[in-house]
Scaffold this active site. Structure first.
Site, short mmCIF file in Angstrom:
data_model
loop_
_atom_site.label_atom_id
_atom_site.label_comp_id
_atom_site.label_asym_id
_atom_site.label_seq_id
_atom_site.Cartn_x
_atom_site.Cartn_y
_atom_site.Cartn_z
N TYR A 1 -21.08 36.62 1.87
CA TYR A 1 -22.12 37.54 1.41
C TYR A 1 -22.25 38.73 2.35
O TYR A 1 -22.41 38.58 3.56
CB TYR A 1 -23.44 36.77 1.35
CG TYR A 1 -24.52 37.40 0.52
CD1 TYR A 1 -24.50 37.29 -0.86
CD2 TYR A 1 -25.60 38.05 1.12
CE1 TYR A 1 -25.52 37.83 -1.63
CE2 TYR A 1 -26.62 38.60 0.36
CZ TYR A 1 -26.57 38.48 -1.02
OH TYR A 1 -27.58 39.01 -1.79
N SER B 1 -18.90 30.24 1.90
CA SER B 1 -20.22 30.64 1.42
C SER B 1 -20.10 31.33 0.05
O SER B 1 -19.67 30.70 -0.92
CB SER B 1 -20.90 31.52 2.47
OG SER B 1 -22.25 31.74 2.13
N GLN B 2 -20.44 32.61 -0.05
CA GLN B 2 -20.25 33.32 -1.32
C GLN B 2 -18.80 33.19 -1.78
O GLN B 2 -18.52 32.97 -2.97
CB GLN B 2 -20.60 34.80 -1.15
CG GLN B 2 -20.28 35.65 -2.38
CD GLN B 2 -20.56 37.12 -2.14
OE1 GLN B 2 -21.56 37.63 -2.62
NE2 GLN B 2 -19.70 37.79 -1.40
N ASP C 1 -27.24 22.98 7.08
CA ASP C 1 -27.09 24.34 6.55
C ASP C 1 -28.39 24.78 5.90
O ASP C 1 -28.82 24.23 4.88
CB ASP C 1 -25.94 24.35 5.54
CG ASP C 1 -25.50 25.75 5.15
OD1 ASP C 1 -26.29 26.70 5.31
OD2 ASP C 1 -24.35 25.88 4.68
N HIS D 1 -24.62 26.76 8.79
CA HIS D 1 -23.80 27.49 7.83
C HIS D 1 -22.46 27.91 8.41
O HIS D 1 -21.56 28.30 7.66
CB HIS D 1 -24.57 28.71 7.33
CG HIS D 1 -24.01 29.29 6.07
ND1 HIS D 1 -23.83 28.56 4.91
CD2 HIS D 1 -23.55 30.55 5.78
CE1 HIS D 1 -23.31 29.31 3.97
NE2 HIS D 1 -23.13 30.53 4.46
#
Length: 338
Positions: free
Chosen positions: A92, A186-187, A272, A301
């Site tokens: 992100y 993540s993203q 996370d 994370h």
């Protein structure tokens, strides 16, 4: 960093009942079909990265609505024959960056394509790939952009970009189209899962601490952005809850992952606060293909970091050849075996 979500035992037993739109498959089939009809041919222009072991190309691929999506294609110098390829999607707020920054997979002997994420990144205003849609959410960020309709939503455009980048990479003469793996953190992990559900015939999928999974739960329990963007939006627009979550269900990677068939290696971190582990497990449990998992019990994370890269390198080496082929993915970086 405390445990803020379910325990590992609870996550392993979790089987969330997610709301799936009846026309989810038709929506994405139509979206991708329409996008394929627009834009020019992909373009790969060599650039000088300053590295001697990797050849880099500045890539421009027609994405959603034919709009140009930028990327880097890295190839190991001296490789002979079509290569297994790792297509990477970014976290992100990150763009593709500079051409020398991310070359792990090329140094391991694979072709490596990095997709710029529209509207994100830093090298120009809005990154190297601007998001041309005029729609913006009421709160900062990307998750509420166009959230009143699935046709307008930001991730409809991003997922389409990703599908078309994978298709363009498969057509590149240096890449074996049967040996393409998608990955991301993540993203990027959420995008990889979405692509796995939308693109048949992938050789593998490696989502790390994936975002965009069980979005409704993420909006309820995540302590840190980006899921908090949805909670903030609905704090301001109290009457739009069901409209928002109906839209977001079309881009929920946990739903799209159920359509995937390629082998997958997940990573999930139990502390996370950005992508709570229960949301990642929602995608893991619903994933449609064979799957493996690495859990990082005391990490946030950042996940497994370099330790997990080592796990991925080993997993790729052992990844079986797709049906109808005779060479393992890892053999494709060895000129003697190509």
């Amino acid at each position: 960093m405390p445990l803020t979500d379910l325990t590992l035992a609870e996550c392993l037993a979790l089987r969330p009942d997610l709301d799936e739109p009846a026309d989810l498959d038709a929506f994405w089939d139509r979206t991708v079909r329409e996008a394929r009809a627009g834009g020019d041919a992909p373009l790969f222009v060599p650039v000088d990265s300053g590295l001697t072991g990797v050849t880099t190309y500045d890539a421009t691929v027609p994405g959603f609505a034919g709009e140009p999506v930028r990327g880097w294609l890295h190839l190991p110098v001296g490789a002979d024959g079509p290569l297994g390829c790792v297509v990477e999607f970014l976290g992100y707020g990150r763009g593709r960056g500079l051409p020398h920054e991310q070359v792990l997979w090329a140094n391991a002997g694979y072709a490596h394509f990095i997709m710029d994420t529209r509207g994100q990144g830093w090298s120009t205003a809005g990154g190297d790939t601007p998001d041309t849609a005029a729609l913006n959410g009421t709160v900062p960020g990307f998750l509420t952009r166009g959230v009143e309709s699935p046709h307008d939503h930001y991730y409809r455009r991003v997922f389409t970009d990703a599908v078309l980048c994978v298709e363009a990479v498969r057509e590149h003469p240096a890449v074996d189209p049967a040996r393409v793996v998608v990955t991301g953190i993540s993203q990027g992990g959420g995008i990889a899962l979405a692509v796995a559900g939308l693109v048949p015939g992938l050789a593998g999928v490696m989502p790390d601490v994936p975002y965009l999974c069980d979005i409704r739960r993420g909006a309820r329990i995540a302590a840190q952005p980006p899921y908090t963007e949805v909670a903030e939006y609905l704090r301001l627009h109290r009457d739009r809850t069901e409209t928002v979550f109906t839209t977001l269900s079309y881009v929920d990677a946990a739903l799209l992952a159920a359509r995937a068939t390629a082998p997958a290696l997940f990573s999930i971190a139990m502390m996370d606060e950005i992508c709570p582990p229960s949301t990642c497990f929602a995608a893991y449990h619903r994933y449609g293909g064979p799957k493996d998992l690495r859990v990082y019990e005391f990490n946030g994370h950042e996940g497994g970091g370099g330790h997990h890269r080592r796990e991925q390198l080993a997993w790729l080496r052992e990844l079986p050849a797709p049906p109808g082929t005779h060479t393992a993915l890892s053999a494709l970086h060895d000129p003697q075996l190509a």
